[in-house]
Design a protein around this motif. Sequence first.
Motif: not given
Length: 201
Positions: A14-19, A21-29, A63-74
């Motif tokens: 659903k969301h992907a940010v590449c910055i 050496d990593k790409e951070i992914l938010f996915m849904e099933d 909770e998962m969106m906060a995790e996603f945002a935290s990793r992007v910030t890192a």
Amino acid sequence: MDDKKRMVDTYEVKHAVCIGDKEILFMEDGKKPYPYLVCNCTWDNPLGVNQYSDAVVSADYLEMMAEFASRVTAQIEAVKAERAKISVSLGPFTLEHCVPDDTGESIQDKVAVIRQECLRPEYRTADKQLVLVTGGFGSQGKARGRAVYVVNLYSSKESRWNRGDILGVVKPECMPDWVKERLQQIESERQVKHRKQEQVR
């Protein structure tokens, strides 16, 4: 417009940010009891394939969106820290610093500039652009091949580009001192390697 969904196993990205050496992914099933998943994606391997790691799942979207945002910030902070350690000028190289690439001429063993638009925004700096061309069919004049193999003159990392990714060859008067020093080091290393090979024979 490409409407094809990106899938990782049964999860839709659903969301992907590449910055950095990593790409951070938010996915849904939606069929899973824990439908939201966040993970890292890297591709720095010999085959260049995607590798997924550090996955976490939850039924709580926020909770998962906060995790996603935290990793992007890192990742942003990691790139800032990496940049702070760089001891050379980061000003990007443009066409004014180059002899424009002429595909009729060989660029083998020359200092070339990677086009800014071929690099991700956070890496459009001189330390990522300046490379020594070491081989590949695309490095030759009037070649049918496109592959150009290079070594980054700041990091010493080897990589492959296409000839079209090369902006040009650095003009002698625009060559930074740190690049000149690195080229001397590479030449010394080559001479040592050649002497060792001769001794073996």
